[in-house]
Design an enzyme around this catalytic site. Sequence first.
Site, mmCIF file in Angstrom:
data_model
loop_
_atom_site.group_PDB
_atom_site.id
_atom_site.type_symbol
_atom_site.label_atom_id
_atom_site.label_comp_id
_atom_site.label_asym_id
_atom_site.label_seq_id
_atom_site.Cartn_x
_atom_site.Cartn_y
_atom_site.Cartn_z
ATOM 1 N N LYS A 23 3.901 -25.977 -0.389
ATOM 2 C CA LYS A 23 4.147 -27.318 -1.241
ATOM 3 C C LYS A 23 3.211 -27.381 -2.498
ATOM 4 C CE LYS A 23 3.817 -32.365 -0.908
ATOM 5 N NZ LYS A 23 2.572 -32.749 -1.866
ATOM 6 N N GLN B 52 1.286 -31.860 7.173
ATOM 7 C CA GLN B 52 0.812 -31.032 5.919
ATOM 8 C C GLN B 52 -0.441 -30.598 6.115
ATOM 9 O OE1 GLN B 52 -1.423 -33.049 3.456
ATOM 10 N NE2 GLN B 52 -1.829 -31.065 2.746
ATOM 11 N N ARG C 171 -9.007 -38.196 -11.024
ATOM 12 C CA ARG C 171 -8.251 -39.489 -11.148
ATOM 13 C C ARG C 171 -9.114 -40.456 -11.644
ATOM 14 N NH1 ARG C 171 -5.979 -38.110 -5.672
ATOM 15 N NH2 ARG C 171 -5.266 -35.734 -6.055
ATOM 16 N N GLY D 165 6.913 -39.939 -2.648
ATOM 17 C CA GLY D 165 5.618 -40.238 -2.283
ATOM 18 C C GLY D 165 5.488 -41.641 -2.449
ATOM 19 N N ARG D 166 5.264 -42.267 -3.914
ATOM 20 C CA ARG D 166 4.925 -43.368 -4.099
ATOM 21 C C ARG D 166 5.948 -44.426 -3.795
ATOM 22 N NH1 ARG D 166 2.978 -40.103 -8.058
ATOM 23 N NH2 ARG D 166 0.898 -40.138 -8.771
ATOM 24 N N THR E 161 7.760 -35.272 -7.165
ATOM 25 C CA THR E 161 7.217 -35.843 -8.294
ATOM 26 C C THR E 161 8.046 -36.520 -9.188
ATOM 27 O OG1 THR E 161 5.475 -34.174 -8.153
ATOM 28 C CG2 THR E 161 5.756 -35.211 -10.192
ATOM 29 N N HIS F 277 2.238 -32.520 -7.303
ATOM 30 C CA HIS F 277 1.499 -33.428 -6.323
ATOM 31 C C HIS F 277 1.506 -35.109 -6.986
ATOM 32 C CE1 HIS F 277 -1.961 -32.867 -3.241
ATOM 33 N NE2 HIS F 277 -2.029 -34.208 -3.461
HETATM 34 C C1 LIG Z 1 -1.608 -41.856 -2.761
HETATM 35 C C2 LIG Z 1 -1.159 -40.498 -2.663
HETATM 36 C C3 LIG Z 1 -1.766 -39.701 -1.653
HETATM 37 C C4 LIG Z 1 -1.193 -38.291 -1.515
HETATM 38 N N1 LIG Z 1 -1.617 -37.410 -0.688
HETATM 39 C C5 LIG Z 1 -1.332 -36.258 -0.218
HETATM 40 C C6 LIG Z 1 -1.947 -35.345 0.441
HETATM 41 O O1 LIG Z 1 -2.721 -35.711 1.319
HETATM 42 N N2 LIG Z 1 -1.121 -34.302 0.703
HETATM 43 C C7 LIG Z 1 -0.273 -33.728 -0.091
HETATM 44 O O2 LIG Z 1 0.338 -32.669 0.079
HETATM 45 N N3 LIG Z 1 0.030 -34.569 -0.916
HETATM 46 C C8 LIG Z 1 -0.101 -35.827 -1.141
HETATM 47 N N4 LIG Z 1 0.315 -36.479 -2.147
HETATM 48 C C9 LIG Z 1 1.228 -36.099 -2.942
HETATM 49 C C10 LIG Z 1 2.598 -36.331 -2.431
HETATM 50 O O3 LIG Z 1 2.890 -35.673 -1.246
HETATM 51 C C11 LIG Z 1 3.823 -36.227 -3.084
HETATM 52 O O4 LIG Z 1 3.532 -34.710 -3.725
HETATM 53 C C12 LIG Z 1 4.018 -37.215 -4.402
HETATM 54 O O5 LIG Z 1 3.453 -38.179 -4.187
HETATM 55 C C13 LIG Z 1 5.208 -36.920 -5.227
HETATM 56 O O6 LIG Z 1 5.305 -37.721 -6.355
HETATM 57 P P1 LIG Z 1 5.806 -39.071 -6.360
HETATM 58 O O7 LIG Z 1 4.638 -39.954 -6.071
HETATM 59 O O8 LIG Z 1 6.040 -39.403 -7.848
HETATM 60 O O9 LIG Z 1 7.103 -39.390 -5.467
HETATM 61 C C14 LIG Z 1 -0.208 -37.732 -2.418
HETATM 62 C C15 LIG Z 1 0.549 -38.666 -3.297
HETATM 63 C C16 LIG Z 1 0.080 -39.919 -3.441
HETATM 64 C C17 LIG Z 1 0.693 -41.026 -4.333
#
Ligand SMILES: Cc1cc2nc3c(=O)[nH]c(=O)nc-3n(C[C@H](O)[C@H](O)[C@H](O)COP(=O)(O)O)c2cc1C
Length: 406
Positions: A275, A157, A194, A353-354, A331, A299
Site C-alpha cells: 500500500k 496493515q 501534518r 479512509g476519511r 485517496t 496515504h
Molecule cells: C486519520 C487517518 C489515519 C491513518 N492511519 C493510517 C495507518 O495507520 N496506516 C496506513 O497504512 N494508512 C493510514 N491512513 C491512510 C489511509 O489508509 C488511506 O490511505 C487514506 O485515508 C485514503 O485517503 P482518504 O482519506 O481520502 O480516503 C490514515 C488516514 C487517516 C485519514
Amino acid sequence: MRRHLPRPRDFGPLLRFKSPQWNPTVRRLAAALTIEDLRRIAKRRTPRAAFDYTDGAADEELSLARARQAFRDIEFNPSILRDVSTVDTSVEVLGGPSALPFGVAPTGFTRLMQTEGERAGAAAAGAAGIPFALSTLGTTAIEDVAEANPTGRNWFQLYMWKDRPRSVALIDRAKAAGYDALLVTVDAPVAGLRLRDVRNGLTVPPTLTPRTVLDAAWRPRWWIDLLTTEPLSFGSFDRWPGTIAELLDTMFDPSVTFDDLTWIRQQWGGRLVVKGVQTLEDAKRLADAGVDAIVLSNHGGRQLDRAPVPFHLLPDVVREVGTDLEIHLDTGIMHGADIVASIALGARFTLIGRAYLYGLMAGGRRGVDRTIEILADQIRRTMRLLGVNHIAELTPDHVTQLRRTH
Ligand SMILES: Cc1cc2nc3c(=O)[nH]c(=O)nc-3n(C[C@H](O)[C@H](O)[C@H](O)COP(=O)(O)O)c2cc1C
C-alpha cells in the site's frame, strides 16, 4: 376567480406528518445525504485536535486537494436504453467476495475520533459485506476487531518495526485471528509533516490544557465518551508518551527495501498487498516481485505533499501490470461516483479512509453504517445512470478525464 375558505377535505390529503424521531443521532444521520454532510456533523461534534488529525494532511495539503479535484474533473459517458432494472455491485477481491467495490482503509488512533473506533468500523463493514482493514497503529486489539467482525473479512496493515520480532508477533496474531490479507504500507518511511497537528499540540491520549478544556465545553459528549469508556491505548503495543510523528519516527523502520518483502511474505504466507505505490516504475517492480495486489495511494495526502494523484496514475499502471496483480486505489474518495470512475479505469478495488472516519465521528457505528449506505446508493445510482448493471460492465469508455484549464 371565485374563492372560498380552506376546507379540511381539501387540505387534509396534503398533510404529511412524520412520527418524530427522538434519537438525535438517528435524526442527524438521516438528514446527512452526502459524505460532506457527515463531515460537517463530525466537525461540530469532535474536539478540534482530533477532527484536524483526521481531516488534515501534510504540509499545504495539496496532495489531498488534488486527489479530490481529480475525481471532480471527470466526465461520465452514459450508455442509454439499457435494461438497468437490476444492479449488482459485488466484486471478487484478493480471493474473496465483497458486496461493494470498496473496503475500509486502515487508520491509526481511530478511538481518538470517536470512542467506538475500530469496533464500529469492523462491525459496520461486516454487516455490509465489505472488508475492514486494521492499522498497526489501531486502538483496538487484533483479536477484538476479529470478534467485532466475526463472519466478515478483516485485513491487517503492517508498519515494519525496527524491532523485527514485534512485526513477526503482529503477523502471527493476525494469522491466528483469521485475517485474510496483509497490507504493508510503504509510503511512510518517516512521518509526513501534518501542520495542523503541530499547531494544535496533538497528543495521544489527548491532554487537558486550558484550550482543550474550553473545547470540551462545546463537545461534552465526546469527552464523556472518552472518560467513561476503556482508556485510549494502542491495540498492538504499549502506551506512547510523545507525539504521533515521534512515534512513527522512533518505532518504525525507515530502512525497509524491496528485499524485505520476501521476508515479510515468508512470515505471513497469505495474500500480500503493498500500500502506497506512487509510480509506474515501482508498480512494475512489485509485479515482478509477485505481490498479490498494490494500492495506488499517497496515504490520503498525509505523507509526501505534491505527490502523484493515484487516480491519474491508474490507467498507465492498469495497462502495464493490470493482468499481473490486482490494482487497488485510495485517496480523495468522497462520493460513490469516484469509486465507479476508479473501477471503470481498471481498479479492482478501492479503500475509503476519511469518508469512514467522518461517519464514525458523526455517529459511531450508526455513522459508519450511514457512510457505507450513502456511498452504496451513489454507486448504484451512478451505475444505472451509466447504463450498467454489473461492475464488470464498467469500461474506460465510460470516463473521460477532463483537462484542467486553470
Ligand atoms: C486519520 C487517518 C489515519 C491513518 N492511519 C493510517 C495507518 O495507520 N496506516 C496506513 O497504512 N494508512 C493510514 N491512513 C491512510 C489511509 O489508509 C488511506 O490511505 C487514506 O485515508 C485514503 O485517503 P482518504 O482519506 O481520502 O480516503 C490514515 C488516514 C487517516 C485519514
